[in-house]
Design an enzyme around this catalytic site. Structure first.
Site, PDB file in Angstrom:
ATOM      1  N   MET A 193     -42.216  33.032 -21.825  1.00 20.60           N
ATOM      2  CA  MET A 193     -43.031  32.122 -22.638  1.00 20.60           C
ATOM      3  C   MET A 193     -43.039  32.552 -24.105  1.00 20.60           C
ATOM      4  SD  MET A 193     -46.129  31.182 -20.003  1.00 20.60           S
ATOM      5  CE  MET A 193     -46.514  32.871 -19.534  1.00 20.60           C
ATOM      6  N   TYR A 236     -43.569  31.433 -26.979  1.00 22.85           N
ATOM      7  CA  TYR A 236     -44.314  30.554 -27.870  1.00 22.85           C
ATOM      8  C   TYR A 236     -45.774  30.969 -27.795  1.00 22.85           C
ATOM      9  CZ  TYR A 236     -44.213  28.276 -23.263  1.00 22.85           C
ATOM     10  OH  TYR A 236     -44.245  28.031 -21.912  1.00 22.85           O
ATOM     11  N   ASP A 237     -46.627  30.356 -28.618  1.00 20.35           N
ATOM     12  CA  ASP A 237     -48.053  30.705 -28.666  1.00 20.35           C
ATOM     13  C   ASP A 237     -48.288  32.152 -29.067  1.00 20.35           C
ATOM     14  OD1 ASP A 237     -49.349  28.615 -25.949  1.00 20.35           O
ATOM     15  OD2 ASP A 237     -48.735  28.149 -27.980  1.00 20.35           O
ATOM     16  N   GLY A 246     -50.834  28.697 -14.096  1.00 21.87           N
ATOM     17  CA  GLY A 246     -51.074  28.263 -15.462  1.00 21.87           C
ATOM     18  C   GLY A 246     -52.277  28.972 -16.042  1.00 21.87           C
ATOM     19  N   GLU A 263     -50.881  34.207 -15.400  1.00 19.64           N
ATOM     20  CA  GLU A 263     -51.187  34.624 -16.772  1.00 19.64           C
ATOM     21  C   GLU A 263     -52.486  35.450 -16.789  1.00 19.64           C
ATOM     22  OE1 GLU A 263     -50.923  31.373 -19.580  1.00 19.64           O
ATOM     23  OE2 GLU A 263     -49.338  30.425 -18.423  1.00 19.64           O
TER      24      GLU A 263
END
Length: 633
Positions: free
Chosen positions: A473, A475-476, A365, A407
């Site tokens: 991912m 998004y963001d 994460g 990440e």
């Protein structure tokens, strides 16, 4: 108990979430009321006092009743008196009747007395004077489920004309379910309001009335296991007017045979261990919301990566916390000496009810990716540590594999990694070799498709042969870490004129990954169950300037869908996602309608399925999870 900061995944910037303070409990409010009673020297209601005559002309005042709250064994009521005349009132008295079994138990800001089932609230010395146009209220606690009737203020009708008004009741709150068993469940809802008081409620299952009750709860039985039911409630006032229906709750009873998804699509959601604290979201919520029957996989987030090894993230939330019977998936409380408790044990119980459900332990994460660089220096040792932890005999049956959320390999996230383009491939190869073919091995990966961006920094194509699927991912892409804007949807499906950064959209990411040789059948599209927002915005359309992040419940610039749905409803769509402007705030987020469009696109692209971050951002009836499920059918 761990007090580590929550670890929400994000693609760029932003601080970790903070845990919200616990709300005031009913016990706190109760003792506050008791203090108010003592301070006002309210007369005990046990004394029976005959009523005196009216103090003023009836048409010079009105009285309105509100049921403030109901906690099952009792309730809080409030009368509001308003001077509608042209002269000052010097005293007031409200009279009403309760049905047998309902009574006032304590009161404040008035002297409340009764004669049988007839009750009177009379001003105390300091609040009898009421100027024209002004209002004053007094409150009380009571027992029973009846509603007041026969209201009079100073001897006349409470609405100044006829007793008391003629408006239908409001809609009750959307019901919630608890203690969901194979053949039974319990429903509860917040009370409706009405100027005459609520007489009872009609409970509907699958569109048909099944019961009429006087309280705000109902125990339904005789259900079929493994079956989805829809519930709603309507209220009826004391002259039998019915109001609008509540929102609908969809609940699936556990048990039965849950067939595999006919399309083989992945429908995966992230469950966060820190969500069991301030968010009060537990594994059982997956059942009561109906979501458990509409997913194929759960990623449990997060395990930590420290010194090149997989480690436990939060032992208390993960496997130590004791659950009571009402909190537990199967209604059975944990004992002090059982070998496994916490969310792990609740996931075990969930899998017993939904045997086709797969659970993976996710490591890393945004906050905990710093250890991957060291892990990449010795991939075999890292894989051994992860396998030993995931396959620990205490919970080996809970997990069906491992998910790595790095990440980002050979790029910058919270920190910058310089382990090289091959590090991710080498790590995934070692993990697959250790976990074997009978366990799932997956990874969450970047969606940065810009030229020379994060997708280009690591060998995701070379690692694809070792993973069952990637969670992309998507998004963001944009958010209030760019405090002055421009405002932009954080999860655009496609590019659009004026997008702040080329390559920052879902279509570009999937296209680029496919172009590197990764099959669509190994890619899941990401959905955020939250919005990102700015404040100080004057322009409704995307592309406006801002002064900073909008306020959020847990963190600036971010808010759950369940809050935004009603707090700042969508005012437009762009690039396949929704945006909303309310006041000076501007938000972007996905809705059931935009998710439906994204799922159609995912199927057209031949993707493996979809995943979302994370369960607790959804509504109590799981409407976003349902949109993913329905859209991938």
């Amino acid at each position: 108990m761990s007090t580590s900061a929550p670890r929400r995944r994000r693609t760029y910037g932003g601080a970790p979430l903070s845990t919200a303070p616990p709300p005031r409990t009913r016990r706190t409010r109760f003792f506050t009321r008791v203090a108010a009673v003592v301070a006002a020297l309210a007369v005990p209601v046990t004394g029976l006092v005959a009523l005196a005559g009216p103090a003023q002309a009836a048409t010079s005042a009105t009285a309105t009743y509100t049921k403030v709250s109901d906690w099952g064994t009792g309730f809080e009521g409030k009368w509001t008196i308003k001077n509608t005349g042209t002269t000052t009132l010097t005293s007031w008295a409200v009279e009403w009747d309760y049905p047998s079994g309902t009574r006032v138990t304590s009161a404040w800001d008035a002297t409340v007395t009764n004669s049988g089932d007839h009750w009177t609230g009379r001003n105390v010395g300091w609040n009898g004077t009421l100027a024209p146009g002004n209002s004053i209220s007094f409150g009380f606690n009571g027992s029973g489920s009846g509603a007041p009737s026969g209201c009079k203020i100073n001897g006349g009708p409470c609405d100044g004309t006829t007793q008391p008004g003629d408006n239908p009741p409001s809609a009750p709150g959307t019901p919630t379910a608890s203690n969901v068993q194979e053949t039974s469940l319990s429903l509860a809802w917040t009370a409706a309001t009405d100027d005459k008081g609520i007489k009872n409620y009609d409970v509907h299952r699958n569109g048909s009335k099944i019961a009429t009750v006087t309280g705000t709860g109902y125990n339904d039985s005789g259900l079929t296991k493994g079956t989805t039911y829809t519930y709603s409630v309507t209220a009826r006032d004391t002259i039998d007017q019915t109001g609008p229906s509540s929102g609908q709750l969809s609940v699936t009873t556990p048990g039965g045979t849950i067939p595999p998804d006919p399309g083989g699509k992945v429908k995966l959601g992230y469950f966060t261990d820190w969500g069991t604290y301030g968010r009060n979201y537990h594994v059982k919520n997956l059942v009561t919301s109906g979501t458990a029957a509409k997913i194929t996989h759960i990623n449990f987030a997060f395990g930590n990566v420290q010194n090149g090894r997989c480690t436990v993230g939060d032992s208390y939330a993960d496997y130590e916390k004791a659950y009571t019977a009402d909190q537990s998936v199967d209604g059975v409380a944990d004992t002090w000496d059982q070998p496994l408790r916490g969310s792990f044990n609740q996931l075990r119980k969930l899998k017993k009810q939904y045997p086709n459900l797969k659970v993976l332990w996710s490591f890393g994460g945004w906050t905990w990716s710093g250890g991957f660089g060291q892990a990449a220096a010795n991939p075999a040792a890292f894989a051994d540590s992860c396998y030993s932890l995931v396959e620990d005999p205490r919970w080996a049956d809970v997990f069906d594999g491992i998910d790595l959320d790095w990440e980002y390999p050979n790029a910058c996230g919270l920190s910058c990694d310089t382990s090289g383009a091959a590090s991710f491939k080498n790590l995934m190869q070692a993990v697959r070799a250790k976990f074997g073919a009978n366990n799932l091995v997956t990874a969450a990966i970047t969606a940065d498709a810009s030229n020379g961006g994060k997708i280009d920094k690591a060998d995701y194509a070379g690692a694809a042969q070792y993973v069952d699927f990637y969670n992309v991912m998507t998004y963001d892409f944009f958010g209030a870490w760019a405090a002055q804007g421009p405002t932009a949807p954080h999860s655009p499906l496609t590019g659009y004129t004026g997008i702040p950064q080329e390559g920052f959209n879902s279509e570009a990411a999937i296209t680029k990954l496919k172009g590197k040789g990764i099959a669509g059948s190994k890619l899941n599209l990401g959905i955020g169950f939250y919005g990102r927002g700015w404040t100080g915005v004057t322009q409704a359309a995307p592309g406006g300037t801002a002064t900073g992040p909008a306020a959020g419940t847990y963190e600036q610039g971010i808010e759950d869908y369940k809050v935004l749905k009603n707090g700042c409803p969508a005012t437009g769509t762009i690039a396949g996602t929704a945006y909303a402007k309310c006041g000076s705030n501007w938000w972007s987020y996905d809705t059931p309608a935009t998710i439906a469009g994204k799922m159609t696109w995912a199927k057209q692209q031949g993707l493996r399925g979809a995943f979302y971050w994370e369960f607790s951002g959804d509504t109590a009836n799981g409407e976003l999870a349902n949109a993913v499920h329905t859209g991938l059918q």
